[in-house]
Write an enzyme that holds these catalytic residues in place. Sequence first.
Site, PDB file in Angstrom:
ATOM      1  N   PRO A  32       0.811  -1.219   0.000  1.00  8.43           N
ATOM      2  CG  PRO A  32      -0.952  -1.598   1.472  1.00  8.43           C
ATOM      3  CD  PRO A  32       0.351  -2.188   1.001  1.00  8.43           C
ATOM      4  CB  CYS A  33       1.096   3.748  -2.532  1.00  9.28           C
ATOM      5  SG  CYS A  33      -0.583   4.200  -3.055  1.00  9.28           S
ATOM      6  CD  GLN A  34      -2.936   3.463   1.846  1.00  8.82           C
ATOM      7  OE1 GLN A  34      -1.893   2.834   1.725  1.00  8.82           O
ATOM      8  NE2 GLN A  34      -4.116   2.886   2.059  1.00  8.82           N
ATOM      9  CE1 TYR A  44       7.384   4.076   1.662  1.00  6.06           C
ATOM     10  CE2 TYR A  44       5.980   2.511   0.521  1.00  6.06           C
ATOM     11  CZ  TYR A  44       6.960   2.776   1.442  1.00  6.06           C
ATOM     12  OH  TYR A  44       7.539   1.747   2.133  1.00  6.06           O
TER      13      TYR A  44
END
Length: 515
Positions: free
Chosen positions: A133-135, A137
């Site tokens: 999950p990229c939240q 970054y």
Amino acid sequence: MEAGEILVIDLFAGPGGLGEGISSCTTKNGIKPFDIGVSVEKEPSAHRTLTTRAFFRKIADNSAARNDYYKYVRGLITRDELFSIYDAQAQAALKETLYQPRALGEDNELIHERIQELVTGHQGPKIVIGGPPCQAYSLAGRSRNAGIKDYKAEDDHRHFLYKEYLKVISIAQPEVFVMENVRGILSAKVDGKMMFPQILEDLRNPNTVTGVVGISGYKIYSLVVDADVQKDPRYINSSDFLIRSEFYGIPQARHRVILLGVRDDIEAVPKTLQQAVEYPITTRSVLNDLPKLRSGFSKQKDDTCIWTSTVKNHAKQLKQFLCNQYPNEKLAGLDLTPYENLKRKNSVHSNIDSAEIPQPLSNWLLDKNLGCVLNHETRGHMNEDLLRYAFCATYSLLNNGVSPKSRDFPTFLAPAHANWNTGTHADRFRVQSANKEATTVTSHISKDGHYFIHYDPKQCRSLTVREAARLQTFPDNYLFEGNRTQQYVQVGNAVPPFLAQQIGQIVLKLLNDVT
């Protein structure tokens, strides 16, 4: 390669974009060698979508079963009824997605046990795919985090979910892995230190993080820049790992970091992606065959006649404004009168034969046996936003696809935002221009649609889930489960399957070179 010879372990799978693309790869003989053994996803609606698609793949070559699937997506039978007819395939799909939502870091015992079971019983090559999950970054996520009192990046577990990925690599020891993330990972910092160089180093040597003894390391390759040194590839810039999707047949300027890991004992070197199109694929060419729709009203009675009357009045206001801004010859032929009798939802695909989608994307997206359009329903908007949407779409038509900034808006259209004129939200409203590729489809599309305005001012709305899915290159027969907000989030978070398919072909060639 034989059918199903390559075991795929899909982590942080979302609705399944990466797995869809890779599992669709074929050999010259038409064989599909990639077989998804397990897909791990924790969000319930995405998990349901993932399971439905896993089922579809298992019955896709059975014409009778495929027709029954079409009955389900058209609403003629329930999902339970469909699954009961094809119980064996349904059970296999449920097993593939671990029967229910599962989260790495929380359900590790069960997940790792299943992966070990798959690996132990498999004789062929293995590949691990997925994007943590990229939240933590993404630039938007970091902006939100900055507003949280006492927020510390080093305490945010989301920064370190890639280590869960490393644990699976240590168990499976795949020949190849594919890891995807947002471009923000290149500049993310924890405790003042850049994260990306450390992530690269950890991926090269999973044992240093997991403590598992006797496992191989990995060479990390870019998919777009040739490595200077083949046996130990090092790249000059971190941006060498950034893929600009519009160069590879994706109708969207989606820029993502994708890493290709190859186990140290493998001498073969992967190819890079080849530019698929001479010019970017335009939004109009991908969406123009879909049924026209009207927007809804969110703060007043939602009625077709009221909508038509409202948009006609907006058209008159806009024409009056535009006549003072543009010469008459520029406005000649400009028709802003709304279409009559539009619906908010239309599943009748009467224009499929007029689709202008270029090949090979057309064959990838369209299914002429489907007989309907899935997930194609508009959301509601405030009355004043409809006028802003009409202005944005018209401005784009008159200015060669340029979307207006806040400074371009007439005063009477300025929203009541204190920072509207400060430049902070200069592109608060953004049209997806007809003659250009779309901007990045993100999960923010689930919020209000202001960044995803349809290019046609006569429809006066934001994009539907299906339109966003088309721009993400999900096939038309790919059903997104859950409510509309959940569907938008799934689409926005996904990897474009058509890009994943091209990556899969690179992996397939690499593994063929090994054997």
